[in-house]
Design a protein around this motif. Structure first.
Motif, PDB file in Angstrom:
ATOM      1  N   MET A   1       0.843  -1.202   0.000  1.00  0.00           N
ATOM      2  CA  MET A   1       0.000   0.000   0.000  1.00  0.00           C
ATOM      3  C   MET A   1       0.874   1.246   0.000  1.00  0.00           C
ATOM      4  N   LEU A   2       0.435   2.270  -0.745  1.00  0.00           N
ATOM      5  CA  LEU A   2       1.195   3.504  -0.802  1.00  0.00           C
ATOM      6  C   LEU A   2       1.320   4.113   0.587  1.00  0.00           C
ATOM      7  N   ASP A   3       2.521   4.589   0.937  1.00  0.00           N
ATOM      8  CA  ASP A   3       2.806   5.165   2.252  1.00  0.00           C
ATOM      9  C   ASP A   3       2.433   6.647   2.244  1.00  0.00           C
ATOM     10  N   CYS A   4       1.227   6.940   2.683  1.00  0.00           N
ATOM     11  CA  CYS A   4       0.745   8.322   2.647  1.00  0.00           C
ATOM     12  C   CYS A   4       1.466   9.211   3.656  1.00  0.00           C
ATOM     13  N   ASP A   5       1.941   8.639   4.745  1.00  0.00           N
ATOM     14  CA  ASP A   5       2.695   9.442   5.710  1.00  0.00           C
ATOM     15  C   ASP A   5       3.981   9.971   5.075  1.00  0.00           C
ATOM     16  N   LYS A   6       4.610   9.163   4.254  1.00  0.00           N
ATOM     17  CA  LYS A   6       5.819   9.599   3.553  1.00  0.00           C
ATOM     18  C   LYS A   6       5.505  10.756   2.612  1.00  0.00           C
ATOM     19  N   VAL A   7       4.370  10.696   1.961  1.00  0.00           N
ATOM     20  CA  VAL A   7       3.950  11.790   1.072  1.00  0.00           C
ATOM     21  C   VAL A   7       3.714  13.054   1.889  1.00  0.00           C
ATOM     22  N   ARG A   8       2.989  12.921   2.993  1.00  0.00           N
ATOM     23  CA  ARG A   8       2.670  14.091   3.818  1.00  0.00           C
ATOM     24  C   ARG A   8       3.935  14.782   4.327  1.00  0.00           C
ATOM     25  N   ILE A   9       4.904  14.004   4.761  1.00  0.00           N
ATOM     26  CA  ILE A   9       6.136  14.562   5.331  1.00  0.00           C
ATOM     27  C   ILE A   9       6.904  15.378   4.293  1.00  0.00           C
ATOM     28  N   ASN A  10       6.878  14.916   3.040  1.00  0.00           N
ATOM     29  CA  ASN A  10       7.704  15.545   2.008  1.00  0.00           C
ATOM     30  C   ASN A  10       6.963  16.540   1.116  1.00  0.00           C
ATOM     31  N   LEU A  11       5.698  16.802   1.401  1.00  0.00           N
ATOM     32  CA  LEU A  11       4.878  17.586   0.484  1.00  0.00           C
ATOM     33  C   LEU A  11       5.364  19.022   0.264  1.00  0.00           C
ATOM     34  N   GLN A  12       5.491  19.767   1.345  1.00  0.00           N
ATOM     35  CA  GLN A  12       5.881  21.187   1.246  1.00  0.00           C
ATOM     36  C   GLN A  12       4.870  21.993   0.420  1.00  0.00           C
ATOM     37  N   THR A  13       3.601  21.679   0.547  1.00  0.00           N
ATOM     38  CA  THR A  13       2.544  22.449  -0.110  1.00  0.00           C
ATOM     39  C   THR A  13       1.688  23.118   0.958  1.00  0.00           C
ATOM     40  N   SER A  14       0.938  24.115   0.531  1.00  0.00           N
ATOM     41  CA  SER A  14       0.034  24.804   1.454  1.00  0.00           C
ATOM     42  C   SER A  14      -1.377  24.256   1.382  1.00  0.00           C
ATOM     43  N   ILE A  15      -1.770  23.784   0.186  1.00  0.00           N
ATOM     44  CA  ILE A  15      -3.159  23.363  -0.029  1.00  0.00           C
ATOM     45  C   ILE A  15      -3.253  21.925  -0.532  1.00  0.00           C
ATOM     46  N   PHE A  16      -2.586  21.636  -1.624  1.00  0.00           N
ATOM     47  CA  PHE A  16      -2.801  20.364  -2.315  1.00  0.00           C
ATOM     48  C   PHE A  16      -2.130  19.196  -1.606  1.00  0.00           C
ATOM     49  N   GLY A  17      -2.961  18.224  -1.237  1.00  0.00           N
ATOM     50  CA  GLY A  17      -2.469  17.050  -0.524  1.00  0.00           C
ATOM     51  C   GLY A  17      -2.446  17.207   0.971  1.00  0.00           C
ATOM     52  N   ARG A  18      -2.779  18.387   1.484  1.00  0.00           N
ATOM     53  CA  ARG A  18      -2.796  18.580   2.930  1.00  0.00           C
ATOM     54  C   ARG A  18      -3.890  17.726   3.570  1.00  0.00           C
ATOM     55  N   SER A  19      -4.971  17.521   2.843  1.00  0.00           N
ATOM     56  CA  SER A  19      -6.002  16.571   3.257  1.00  0.00           C
ATOM     57  C   SER A  19      -5.893  15.387   2.304  1.00  0.00           C
ATOM     58  N   LEU A  20      -5.339  14.291   2.808  1.00  0.00           N
ATOM     59  CA  LEU A  20      -4.984  13.152   1.951  1.00  0.00           C
ATOM     60  C   LEU A  20      -5.587  11.871   2.501  1.00  0.00           C
ATOM     61  N   TYR A  21      -6.393  11.207   1.673  1.00  0.00           N
ATOM     62  CA  TYR A  21      -7.019   9.945   2.041  1.00  0.00           C
ATOM     63  C   TYR A  21      -6.403   8.835   1.200  1.00  0.00           C
ATOM     64  N   CYS A  22      -5.960   7.771   1.860  1.00  0.00           N
ATOM     65  CA  CYS A  22      -5.357   6.649   1.144  1.00  0.00           C
ATOM     66  C   CYS A  22      -6.107   5.356   1.463  1.00  0.00           C
ATOM     67  N   PHE A  23      -6.402   4.610   0.410  1.00  0.00           N
ATOM     68  CA  PHE A  23      -7.129   3.359   0.564  1.00  0.00           C
ATOM     69  C   PHE A  23      -6.390   2.239  -0.155  1.00  0.00           C
ATOM     70  N   GLN A  24      -6.509   1.042   0.402  1.00  0.00           N
ATOM     71  CA  GLN A  24      -5.996  -0.119  -0.310  1.00  0.00           C
ATOM     72  C   GLN A  24      -6.949  -0.493  -1.435  1.00  0.00           C
ATOM     73  N   VAL A  25      -8.253  -0.490  -1.126  1.00  0.00           N
ATOM     74  CA  VAL A  25      -9.275  -0.790  -2.123  1.00  0.00           C
ATOM     75  C   VAL A  25     -10.434   0.187  -1.943  1.00  0.00           C
ATOM     76  N   ILE A  26     -10.954   0.675  -3.054  1.00  0.00           N
ATOM     77  CA  ILE A  26     -12.112   1.575  -3.037  1.00  0.00           C
ATOM     78  C   ILE A  26     -12.885   1.349  -4.333  1.00  0.00           C
ATOM     79  N   ASP A  27     -14.142   1.760  -4.369  1.00  0.00           N
ATOM     80  CA  ASP A  27     -14.871   1.603  -5.625  1.00  0.00           C
ATOM     81  C   ASP A  27     -14.325   2.568  -6.672  1.00  0.00           C
TER      82      ASP A  27
END
Length: 272
Positions: A1-27
């Protein structure tokens, strides 16, 4: 599964990705994010999934992807613009995605990839599909209250892992580079670039988008088969106009503007 915490730590954005939902499976990431948008989710919210059971492309086509190999995500925009801008926003997303690929390849000292755009929403490499973009909007009084951009990009599938139905028409960055692609790093670069370019495009009301997009388009001058709301039609691509519509000439020499539709099949170059 994609490591969303790793993305959050390295983002350096103000808006995009600040609210990030990660799922293993979704419709469907688009469907989930549209629901969040209706409940007041902030602009820049991103929904990512390793696998979609009902992933879709344009015209309700099923998006086929092996679990955990690619990037399948949706991003929420609130442009507060008329619906006429929707095509240009999709073109802008393609430009940003191509720049993300260029940066990733350069960062890893890999050979450059020659990406071309196929109207209205595909990134292609040598005639094979690398990525697609699906835009869905919530409208009020002909204005975009919210727009969800669903992006699917083939990153790590080998040819053998691809579904047989797309094996001859699709390609992944892994196949193009011979190297596994870091999905977390790729998504981080994309969100940083999206925040930077989205502000630039919005500030100028997307005035540069069409010319930037056309710089990557190889279809102008080509004879193609076009899917229109009135059926398929052969024609020659002449231009992309300032609204982002496809301008083509039919077999009778009549020029038409296509708002809703797509290029189904390319034939060959011809005189323009």
């Amino acid at each position: 599964m994609l490591d969303c915490d790793k993305v959050r730590i390295n983002l350096q954005t103000s808006i995009f990705g600040r609210s990030l939902y990660c799922f293993q499976v979704i419709d469907s990431t688009n469907s989930y994010l549209l629901s969040l948008a209706r409940d007041g989710a902030p602009e820049g919210t991103v929904v990512q999934a390793d696998f979609q059971t009902a992933g879709r492309g344009r015209k309700e086509r099923k998006w086929v992807a092996a679990p955990g190999k690619n990037l399948l995500f949706s991003i929420l925009l609130k442009p507060e613009l008329e619906i006429d801008y929707s095509k240009k926003i999709v073109l802008a997303a393609a430009i940003i995605l191509a720049e993300t690929i260029r940066q990733y390849v350069e960062n890893h000292h890999l050979e450059p990839i020659d990406i071309s755009f196929k109207w209205p929403n595909d990134l292609m490499v040598k005639g094979r599909k690398l990525s697609g973009i699906l835009a869905e909007s919530i409208l009020r009084d002909k204005k975009i209250v919210a727009m969800v951009l669903g992006i699917g990009i083939n990153l790590n599938e080998s040819a053998e892992e691809m579904d047989a139905s797309i094996r001859d028409t699709a390609v992944s960055l892994y196949q193009l580079t011979g190297q596994p692609i870091d999905r977390e790093e790729f998504l981080t670069i994309f969100l940083r670039q999206f925040e930077k370019d989205y502000e630039r495009f919005e500030r100028n009301f997307y005035s540069q988008v069409v010319n930037e997009w056309k710089a990557h388009c190889q279809q102008i001058g080509q004879k193609v088969l076009i899917s229109t709301p009135f059926g398929d039609e052969e024609g020659v691509v002449k231009d992309i106009n300032e609204a982002g519509y496809l301008i083509y000439e039919d077999l009778k020499g009549i020029q038409k503007a296509l708002i809703a539709g797509e290029i189904k099949k390319e034939d060959h170059a011809t005189d323009v």
